[in-house]
Design a protein around this motif. Sequence first.
Motif, PDB file in Angstrom:
ATOM      1  N   ALA A   1       0.768  -1.201   0.062  1.00  0.00           N
ATOM      2  CA  ALA A   1       0.022   0.089   0.099  1.00  0.00           C
ATOM      3  C   ALA A   1       0.833   1.126  -0.020  1.00  0.00           C
ATOM      4  CB  ALA A   1      -0.834   0.037   1.359  1.00  0.00           C
TER       5      ALA A   1
ATOM      6  N   LEU B   1      -0.193   4.910  -4.066  1.00  0.00           N
ATOM      7  CA  LEU B   1      -1.663   4.822  -4.734  1.00  0.00           C
ATOM      8  C   LEU B   1      -2.161   5.902  -5.193  1.00  0.00           C
ATOM      9  CD1 LEU B   1      -2.926   2.875  -1.718  1.00  0.00           C
ATOM     10  CD2 LEU B   1      -2.202   1.970  -3.604  1.00  0.00           C
TER      11      LEU B   1
ATOM     12  N   CYS C   1      -5.735   6.823  -5.512  1.00  0.00           N
ATOM     13  CA  CYS C   1      -6.944   6.876  -4.989  1.00  0.00           C
ATOM     14  C   CYS C   1      -7.592   8.053  -4.761  1.00  0.00           C
ATOM     15  CB  CYS C   1      -7.000   5.953  -3.575  1.00  0.00           C
ATOM     16  SG  CYS C   1      -6.603   4.330  -3.520  1.00  0.00           S
TER      17      CYS C   1
ATOM     18  N   ALA D   1     -11.010   3.461   0.154  1.00  0.00           N
ATOM     19  CA  ALA D   1     -11.020   4.069  -1.196  1.00  0.00           C
ATOM     20  C   ALA D   1     -12.121   3.763  -1.743  1.00  0.00           C
ATOM     21  CB  ALA D   1      -9.725   3.572  -1.896  1.00  0.00           C
TER      22      ALA D   1
ATOM     23  N   VAL E   1      -6.954   1.631   2.586  1.00  0.00           N
ATOM     24  CA  VAL E   1      -5.754   2.277   2.495  1.00  0.00           C
ATOM     25  C   VAL E   1      -4.755   2.258   3.628  1.00  0.00           C
ATOM     26  CG1 VAL E   1      -4.582   4.210   1.838  1.00  0.00           C
ATOM     27  CG2 VAL E   1      -6.630   3.885   0.613  1.00  0.00           C
TER      28      VAL E   1
ATOM     29  N   ARG F   1       0.898   7.453   1.916  1.00  0.00           N
ATOM     30  CA  ARG F   1       0.430   6.281   0.872  1.00  0.00           C
ATOM     31  C   ARG F   1       0.006   6.737  -0.368  1.00  0.00           C
ATOM     32  NH1 ARG F   1       0.988   1.555   3.960  1.00  0.00           N
ATOM     33  NH2 ARG F   1       0.910   1.960   6.259  1.00  0.00           N
TER      34      ARG F   1
END
Length: 376
Positions: free
Chosen positions: A56, A59, A61, A99, A106, A128
């Motif tokens: 993770a 990301l 998202c 997310a 997350v 992240r």
Amino acid sequence: MANMLPRERQLAVLAALIDGNSERATERMTGVQQKTIGRFALRIGKAAQSLHNTMAHDLSCSLIESDEVWTFVKEKQARVTAEENAAGLGEAYTFTALAMPSRYVVTWYVGKRDEVSAGTFIADLRARLVVMPSLTSDGFPAYPGSVGSSFGPGVDFAQVIKHFTRNGRRDDDHRYEPPRNPFRTKRVVFGAPNIDVATTAHVERNNGTMRHHIGRMRRLCYAFSKNVEHHKSAVSLAYTYFNLCHIVKTTRVTPAMSVGVANHVWELPELLEALLSVPETAAPNRKPLAPRKPEGTARELPGGRGFLRVVQGGAAPSPPSAPAPPPSPPKPAAPSSAAPDAVRPAGPPGQLDLLTWRPRPRVPVQLPLFGELEPE
């Protein structure tokens, strides 16, 4: 070597734990001694956090919902001393960032419901991500300061606030069955989020799912945690299993597949092998955030500086309408050979009809106050 569990027993214990069973229930189901189950659960729980840290990060998202799940460790908050509270006993809230629409968790954090825990949780969420998200949370007052310090005022952040009242008064004990004459209010904290779609319904639904997978978080039962480290390990194991192995009905894939950190559904043997072999890994470091591509009408600014987008606001003023053309004058009456008295207004001699237009007489006429109309 004599104390090592066979792999089949390890799989049976793992399957029982992620289904929400207590250690005593797992002992009855698998035949493994309770203390052995506790040590095994603590080991794979810490490994689950390291496995999540290896996957993770970086990301993209763009839509995230956050909420907190209440539970307690050892005993309720009213009974713990100051020293026990400092050690993490009593109330233990699990902060969760979900997310959407992937349902990928997350990050999570177990701690007290205060500014310190909220700041740690939001900072880990920020580390992240590589895309500026649109964030929605509940009305916890510690969120605005934490979000502002980690993401800055450029983030789109809204809060959904629930009001629990009974007969006009607040009901403080609303954790089990809140009185539902509620009303929800939404407010914009930073940026310009889409207030119509801002919600925490999905992360609240995820909280119910995780209460099923984590037996220690269930209410009104004896499967609560007695140790903080064991509780954190159980939470990490359940969220890691949910991301990698749980198939979401709406997407028909696992959350990890939806965000691109996995390319297949993980089975329990694969998850167990990864947990037993993953090295201890720290949380990722924060990286610069790229602007999020907005939905709807938008235009990208040069130099990667972001997007110029349409923000829903008040109704724009309508353009001024063209002035109405002046009324055309009435056509004059056709000349006739009638006597001048024929064009004089009819009716009583002392009253005029001001609402009816009549052609101007050809002969000037003076209107006396009394008597008959007579030409000059």
